[in-house]
Design an enzyme around this catalytic site. Structure first.
Site, mmCIF file in Angstrom:
data_model
loop_
_atom_site.group_PDB
_atom_site.id
_atom_site.type_symbol
_atom_site.label_atom_id
_atom_site.label_comp_id
_atom_site.label_asym_id
_atom_site.label_seq_id
_atom_site.Cartn_x
_atom_site.Cartn_y
_atom_site.Cartn_z
ATOM 1 N N LYS A 11 38.670 41.049 23.104
ATOM 2 C CA LYS A 11 39.472 42.234 23.386
ATOM 3 C C LYS A 11 39.555 42.517 24.893
ATOM 4 O O LYS A 11 38.839 41.895 25.685
ATOM 5 C CB LYS A 11 38.869 43.435 22.647
ATOM 6 C CG LYS A 11 38.983 43.339 21.130
ATOM 7 C CD LYS A 11 38.396 44.586 20.505
ATOM 8 C CE LYS A 11 38.581 44.613 19.011
ATOM 9 N NZ LYS A 11 38.045 45.864 18.442
ATOM 10 N N TYR A 51 47.050 45.397 13.250
ATOM 11 C CA TYR A 51 46.111 46.347 12.648
ATOM 12 C C TYR A 51 46.717 47.130 11.487
ATOM 13 O O TYR A 51 46.195 48.182 11.108
ATOM 14 C CB TYR A 51 45.595 47.324 13.710
ATOM 15 C CG TYR A 51 44.531 46.754 14.609
ATOM 16 C CD1 TYR A 51 43.366 46.185 14.089
ATOM 17 C CD2 TYR A 51 44.660 46.799 15.990
ATOM 18 C CE1 TYR A 51 42.373 45.680 14.905
ATOM 19 C CE2 TYR A 51 43.676 46.296 16.821
ATOM 20 C CZ TYR A 51 42.539 45.736 16.274
ATOM 21 O OH TYR A 51 41.553 45.244 17.089
ATOM 22 N N PHE A 59 41.685 56.346 13.110
ATOM 23 C CA PHE A 59 41.470 55.619 14.369
ATOM 24 C C PHE A 59 42.545 54.578 14.663
ATOM 25 O O PHE A 59 42.464 53.861 15.659
ATOM 26 C CB PHE A 59 40.084 54.960 14.379
ATOM 27 C CG PHE A 59 39.813 54.073 13.185
ATOM 28 C CD1 PHE A 59 40.271 52.760 13.133
ATOM 29 C CD2 PHE A 59 39.084 54.557 12.111
ATOM 30 C CE1 PHE A 59 40.016 51.950 12.046
ATOM 31 C CE2 PHE A 59 38.825 53.756 11.007
ATOM 32 C CZ PHE A 59 39.292 52.447 10.973
ATOM 33 N N ARG A 87 31.623 36.533 11.355
ATOM 34 C CA ARG A 87 31.347 37.965 11.195
ATOM 35 C C ARG A 87 29.866 38.277 11.453
ATOM 36 O O ARG A 87 29.542 39.292 12.077
ATOM 37 C CB ARG A 87 31.747 38.444 9.793
ATOM 38 C CG ARG A 87 33.224 38.282 9.457
ATOM 39 C CD ARG A 87 34.132 39.183 10.220
ATOM 40 N NE ARG A 87 33.881 40.571 9.906
ATOM 41 C CZ ARG A 87 34.500 41.588 10.482
ATOM 42 N NH1 ARG A 87 35.424 41.369 11.395
ATOM 43 N NH2 ARG A 87 34.225 42.825 10.158
ATOM 44 N N THR A 93 30.756 46.706 13.566
ATOM 45 C CA THR A 93 31.847 47.248 14.373
ATOM 46 C C THR A 93 31.362 48.170 15.491
ATOM 47 O O THR A 93 31.821 48.063 16.624
ATOM 48 C CB THR A 93 32.843 48.007 13.472
ATOM 49 O OG1 THR A 93 33.332 47.089 12.486
ATOM 50 C CG2 THR A 93 34.004 48.557 14.267
ATOM 51 N N ARG A 104 28.470 41.742 19.743
ATOM 52 C CA ARG A 104 28.640 43.173 19.988
ATOM 53 C C ARG A 104 27.332 43.830 20.400
ATOM 54 O O ARG A 104 27.311 44.730 21.240
ATOM 55 C CB ARG A 104 29.231 43.857 18.764
ATOM 56 C CG ARG A 104 30.690 43.494 18.542
ATOM 57 C CD ARG A 104 31.220 44.094 17.271
ATOM 58 N NE ARG A 104 32.656 43.874 17.124
ATOM 59 C CZ ARG A 104 33.293 43.909 15.968
ATOM 60 N NH1 ARG A 104 32.624 44.183 14.846
ATOM 61 N NH2 ARG A 104 34.588 43.707 15.921
ATOM 62 N N ASN A 114 34.633 47.231 21.576
ATOM 63 C CA ASN A 114 33.505 46.488 21.013
ATOM 64 C C ASN A 114 33.633 44.976 21.232
ATOM 65 O O ASN A 114 33.131 44.188 20.457
ATOM 66 C CB ASN A 114 33.311 46.832 19.531
ATOM 67 C CG ASN A 114 34.505 46.448 18.685
ATOM 68 O OD1 ASN A 114 35.472 45.860 19.156
ATOM 69 N ND2 ASN A 114 34.440 46.778 17.412
ATOM 70 N N HIS A 117 37.250 40.939 18.139
ATOM 71 C CA HIS A 117 37.759 41.097 16.770
ATOM 72 C C HIS A 117 37.576 39.757 16.074
ATOM 73 O O HIS A 117 37.739 38.711 16.691
ATOM 74 C CB HIS A 117 39.251 41.460 16.789
ATOM 75 C CG HIS A 117 39.882 41.333 15.434
ATOM 76 N ND1 HIS A 117 39.881 42.363 14.527
ATOM 77 C CD2 HIS A 117 40.501 40.283 14.831
ATOM 78 C CE1 HIS A 117 40.488 41.959 13.422
ATOM 79 N NE2 HIS A 117 40.869 40.697 13.584
ATOM 80 N N GLU A 128 46.770 37.691 10.538
ATOM 81 C CA GLU A 128 46.509 38.004 11.940
ATOM 82 C C GLU A 128 46.888 36.854 12.869
ATOM 83 O O GLU A 128 47.449 37.083 13.940
ATOM 84 C CB GLU A 128 45.026 38.344 12.121
ATOM 85 C CG GLU A 128 44.626 39.625 11.433
ATOM 86 C CD GLU A 128 43.130 39.842 11.354
ATOM 87 O OE1 GLU A 128 42.717 40.941 10.919
ATOM 88 O OE2 GLU A 128 42.347 38.937 11.702
#
Length: 134
Positions: A11, A51, A59, A87, A93, A104, A114, A117, A128
């Site tokens: 990100k 998203y 959010f 993951r 998150t 993270r 964070n 993704h 995605e």
């Protein structure tokens, strides 16, 4: 073990902090292959599409705004159990709740900011990755 592909996106906060190389190295060290890599700038429309699963959540606008606030690096990874392993490697998150040793947990500063993704299912990966890689 099933060989899968998954998507990660470093990100804007991770890109700004020059963490992209360190993050990608973790996945390579784990044994994943990089199948595609792209420096990308989300438009507002593409961010909303990316998203869209969160569209009704409070959010959503923060996610869209943040992911489109600067450049990202998107990467398709391939390897054994890529979705679930990735993951685990990125952590939960909320960065402040992520375990040390996760991406993270080691680098993240907040909820939206964070660092990374990662697709949460093979279906999410398909949706995605089409947004970014067309």
């Amino acid at each position: 073990m099933a060989v899968e592909q998954t998507l990660i996106v470093v990100k804007p906060d991770g890109f700004r902090r020059s963490l992209t190389g360190r993050i990608l190295a973790r996945f390579e060290e784990k044994g994943f292959s990089i199948k595609n890599l792209r420096h990308y700038n989300f438009t507002k429309d593409k961010a909303q599409e990316f998203y869209s699963v969160h569209k009704e959540k409070p959010f959503f606008n923060d996610l869209v705004s943040f992911i489109s606030s600067g450049p990202v690096v998107a990467c398709i990874l391939e390897g054994n159990n890529a979705v679930s392993t990735t993951r685990l490697m990125i952590g939960v998150t909320k960065s402040f709740e992520a375990a040390p040793g996760t991406i993270r947990g080691d680098f993240g500063l907040g909820f939206t900011d964070n660092i990374i993704h990662a697709s949460d299912s093979p279906e999410s990966f398909i949706k995605e990755s089409r947004v970014i890689f067309g």
